[in-house]
Scaffold this active site. Structure first.
Site, PDB file in Angstrom:
ATOM      1  N   ASP A 392       0.884  -0.942   0.034  1.00 53.39           N
ATOM      2  CA  ASP A 392       0.062   0.067   0.021  1.00 53.39           C
ATOM      3  C   ASP A 392       0.888   1.309  -0.034  1.00 53.39           C
ATOM      4  OD1 ASP A 392      -2.167  -1.603   0.083  1.00 53.39           O
ATOM      5  OD2 ASP A 392      -2.471  -1.386   2.262  1.00 53.39           O
TER       6      ASP A 392
HETATM    7  P1  NAP Z   1       0.967  -4.182   3.200  1.00 57.44           P
HETATM    8  O1  NAP Z   1       0.547  -3.136   2.145  1.00 57.44           O
HETATM    9  O2  NAP Z   1       0.220  -5.004   4.199  1.00 57.44           O
HETATM   10  O3  NAP Z   1       1.576  -5.265   2.097  1.00 57.44           O
HETATM   11  C1  NAP Z   1       2.545  -6.241   2.651  1.00 57.44           C
HETATM   12  C2  NAP Z   1       3.115  -7.124   1.600  1.00 57.44           C
HETATM   13  O4  NAP Z   1       3.971  -7.908   1.830  1.00 57.44           O
HETATM   14  C3  NAP Z   1       1.677  -7.775   0.993  1.00 57.44           C
HETATM   15  O5  NAP Z   1       1.490  -7.382  -0.277  1.00 57.44           O
HETATM   16  C4  NAP Z   1       2.217  -8.986   0.846  1.00 57.44           C
HETATM   17  O6  NAP Z   1       2.110  -9.680  -0.196  1.00 57.44           O
HETATM   18  C5  NAP Z   1       3.662  -9.131   1.150  1.00 57.44           C
HETATM   19  N1  NAP Z   1       3.984 -10.109   2.026  1.00 57.44           N
HETATM   20  C6  NAP Z   1       3.623 -10.820   3.095  1.00 57.44           C
HETATM   21  N2  NAP Z   1       4.449 -11.582   3.592  1.00 57.44           N
HETATM   22  C7  NAP Z   1       5.550 -11.687   3.087  1.00 57.44           C
HETATM   23  C8  NAP Z   1       6.782 -12.376   3.154  1.00 57.44           C
HETATM   24  N3  NAP Z   1       6.928 -13.412   3.994  1.00 57.44           N
HETATM   25  N4  NAP Z   1       7.689 -12.471   2.127  1.00 57.44           N
HETATM   26  C9  NAP Z   1       7.515 -11.409   1.172  1.00 57.44           C
HETATM   27  N5  NAP Z   1       6.259 -10.454   1.056  1.00 57.44           N
HETATM   28  C10 NAP Z   1       5.310 -10.560   2.034  1.00 57.44           C
HETATM   29  O7  NAP Z   1       2.115  -3.562   3.802  1.00 57.44           O
HETATM   30  P2  NAP Z   1       2.969  -2.007   3.957  1.00 57.44           P
HETATM   31  O8  NAP Z   1       3.190  -1.366   2.558  1.00 57.44           O
HETATM   32  O9  NAP Z   1       3.864  -2.013   5.033  1.00 57.44           O
HETATM   33  O10 NAP Z   1       1.767  -0.949   4.442  1.00 57.44           O
HETATM   34  C11 NAP Z   1       1.322  -1.000   5.702  1.00 57.44           C
HETATM   35  C12 NAP Z   1      -0.236  -1.169   5.626  1.00 57.44           C
HETATM   36  O11 NAP Z   1      -0.464  -1.215   6.886  1.00 57.44           O
HETATM   37  C13 NAP Z   1      -0.941   0.353   5.153  1.00 57.44           C
HETATM   38  O12 NAP Z   1      -2.128   0.356   4.521  1.00 57.44           O
HETATM   39  C14 NAP Z   1      -1.233   1.088   6.317  1.00 57.44           C
HETATM   40  O13 NAP Z   1      -2.090   1.728   6.087  1.00 57.44           O
HETATM   41  C15 NAP Z   1      -1.624  -0.243   7.265  1.00 57.44           C
HETATM   42  N6  NAP Z   1      -1.454   0.463   8.796  1.00 57.44           N
HETATM   43  C16 NAP Z   1      -0.218   0.699   9.121  1.00 57.44           C
HETATM   44  C17 NAP Z   1      -0.145   1.433  10.288  1.00 57.44           C
HETATM   45  C18 NAP Z   1       1.068   1.434  11.210  1.00 57.44           C
HETATM   46  O14 NAP Z   1       1.200   2.497  11.896  1.00 57.44           O
HETATM   47  N7  NAP Z   1       2.332   1.161  10.597  1.00 57.44           N
HETATM   48  C19 NAP Z   1      -1.276   1.432  11.345  1.00 57.44           C
HETATM   49  C20 NAP Z   1      -2.587   1.291  10.956  1.00 57.44           C
HETATM   50  C21 NAP Z   1      -2.453   0.637   9.442  1.00 57.44           C
HETATM   51  P3  NAP Z   1       2.164 -11.360  -0.627  1.00 57.44           P
HETATM   52  O15 NAP Z   1       1.069 -11.900   0.220  1.00 57.44           O
HETATM   53  O16 NAP Z   1       1.743 -11.659  -2.161  1.00 57.44           O
HETATM   54  O17 NAP Z   1       3.343 -12.007  -0.162  1.00 57.44           O
END
Ligand code: NAP
Length: 465
Positions: A392
């Site tokens: 994301d």
């Molecule tokens: P993300 O959007 O959740 O994407 C993580 C990606 O990692 C997934 O597409 C997944 O694809 C891949 N993945 C999962 N396990 C894996 C593994 N073992 N090896 C390789 N790839 C793997 O993560 P992000 O880009 O870090 O974004 C964070 C999200 O969390 C945002 O939507 C944000 O709004 C939300 N959030 C964050 C917080 C905060 O404070 N950090 C708080 C609330 C919400 P595959 O399944 O294809 O592997």
């Protein structure tokens, strides 16, 4: 004031100063560990000194109970704290935070049941009622948040007319609260009904919120708990509780706002929009072909680049790939003279600072780690970008597609780099459930696999060059 009273109050003051120093030091990764220790020493001091409080007059049996509770709680916290994975941290915070809210509410209940809150005037009674309300909501809401994140509660239940039901419950709680305030003495039945309804309200409020927003909700409940503790500090006349509660309330509020801003969402949107609710529907979005390459090809491309920007995400944390990644980066720098930087999005991972902690754990120096505002302008000049387990936070739809649920969320402009490599296991979406146009870009290559394995393969690829 007796000598003991003076000693206890002075110790509470010292404890409060230690909390504030601790919090200040937690603001930077370099000093965060010592910050936790400073605050911990403050908490031990406040707890020990309370056992000597002249008002305690607890008697032998109660002291035994208190020490037993401290022993059981301390041992449980020590064990779970040692065992928890970084990815499980939000759940643990939810659980402990819920306990704090429950404890504050329990104090309020005892003060109301015993009649003391009624004897000490209207202000104390108002604070006791508010403490029971906020602490109760935080307790039950945090438990639901924990259950959802831990996978114990898979379904997000949205009742028909959910907002009306929530509004109705809130109204009844306010009316019961006013009734308690106008009562002349202890009203145990009324207080009990009021508190039970507060617990139900916490469940009603949290249940419809999708797992995607749980970290924000947990942080909000954290702020609630701080507030409840501060209110109960007033009720008990305990300075350490007032200051610690206020500090937690303020920190929790700032963190909640930071997360909401990082996603470009308002708090009310988080609470009431049902964003990220898993309805089992397939994700819509860009279609096309993802071009996949082997890790060796990606390693070769990086080795011949002058500059590389790495974007870590949640997948890096799940795979615990940070050490392997850092090994690979050190080889790139030393043997191939590549300038490598790390770009951190404010909400990459599942809580603020998640990625910084992982990279620091692996030994990545702080001067290689850059925030979104610092690094975004550098992507167009970067030879390559490597996205590892992030989705994301690098989705260009947030910049361009007004119909996307993540439209407006600030993102890392990875798509502007000359070449982009994305490491993930498959074609799945990220946290928001939105498909990512970056993966279909002309300059993007996918390296499918578990992040740790791919980082190992990248390092092996370099060795073969
Ligand atoms: P993300 O959007 O959740 O994407 C993580 C990606 O990692 C997934 O597409 C997944 O694809 C891949 N993945 C999962 N396990 C894996 C593994 N073992 N090896 C390789 N790839 C793997 O993560 P992000 O880009 O870090 O974004 C964070 C999200 O969390 C945002 O939507 C944000 O709004 C939300 N959030 C964050 C917080 C905060 O404070 N950090 C708080 C609330 C919400 P595959 O399944 O294809 O592997």
């Amino acid at each position: 004031m007796s000598f003991w009273e003076f000693t206890v109050d002075a110790s509470y003051f010292v404890a409060a100063v230690l909390f504030i120093i601790g919090l200040k030091r937690m603001g930077s990764p370099k000093t965060a560990k010592s910050g936790i220790k400073w605050a911990g020493i403050g908490m031990v001091l406040a707890t020990v000194v309370t056992l000597w409080h002249p008002m305690m007059d607890a008697g032998f049996f109660r002291y035994v109970l208190i020490l037993l509770a401290i022993g059981i709680g301390g041992a449980g916290a020590w064990y779970t704290g040692k065992k928890v994975e970084m990815t499980g941290m939000p759940q643990m915070v939810a659980l402990y935070n819920g306990m704090g809210g429950g404890a504050a509410a329990a104090i309020a209940l005892i003060e109301m049941y015993s009649g003391r809150a009624f004897d000490h005037g209207t202000t104390v009674l108002i604070l006791a009622v508010l403490g029971a309300l906020i602490g109760g909501v935080s307790f039950s809401g945090s438990l639901i948040a924990w259950a959802k994140l831990e996978g114990k509660m898979s379904k997000t239940i949205r009742l028909p007319a959910q907002q009306m039901i929530n509004g109705g419950a809130a109204l009844v709680i306010v009316l019961l609260g006013l009734w308690i305030l106008t009562s002349t003495g202890s009203a145990p039945v009324l207080v009990t009904i009021f508190f039970l309804l507060c617990l139900v309200f916490g469940v009603l409020l949290t249940n419809p919120i999708g797992g995607a927003d749980m970290p924000v909700v947990i942080s909000m409940y954290n702020a609630f708990t701080g507030l409840a503790v501060a209110f109960e500090g007033f009720v008990l006349g305990n300075a350490a509780m007032i200051i610690a509660g206020t500090v937690v309330g303020a920190a929790g509020t700032l963190l909640t706002l930071l997360m909401a801003n990082g996603m470009n969402r308002s708090i009310s949107n988080v609470l009431f929009a049902g964003f990220g609710v898993d309805d089992g529907a397939e994700a819509d979005g860009p279609e096309g072909e993802m071009k996949s390459v082997e890790a060796f090809d990606a390693a070769a491309s990086f080795a011949y680049s002058d500059s590389l920007i790495i974007v870590p995400g949640y997948g890096l944390a799940v795979a615990q790939a940070q050490h392997k990644l850092w090994e690979f980066v050190q080889m790139l720098e030393k043997e191939h003279d590549v300038d490598v930087k790390f770009a951190i999005h404010p909400v990459a991972g599942r809580m603020p600072g998640h990625m910084n902690v992982l990279l620091a754990e692996a030994g990545v120096p702080y001067d290689k780690i850059f925030d979104l505002e610092e690094i975004n302008a550098e992507f167009p000049n970067a030879d390559a970008a490597l996205v590892i387990g992030a989705n994301d936070v690098v989705n260009p739809a947030a910049r361009t597609d007004e119909s996307s649920p993540i439209y407006g969320m600030p993102i890392l402009d990875v798509d502007k780099a000359r070449e982009v490599y994305v490491v993930k296991r498959g074609k799945g979406t990220g946290f928001s459930g939105v498909q990512n146009a970056l993966f279909f870009g002309d300059n993007t290559r996918m390296v499918f696999g578990d992040a740790k394995q791919v980082c190992t393969d990248l390092a092996n690829g370099l060795k073969q060059l």
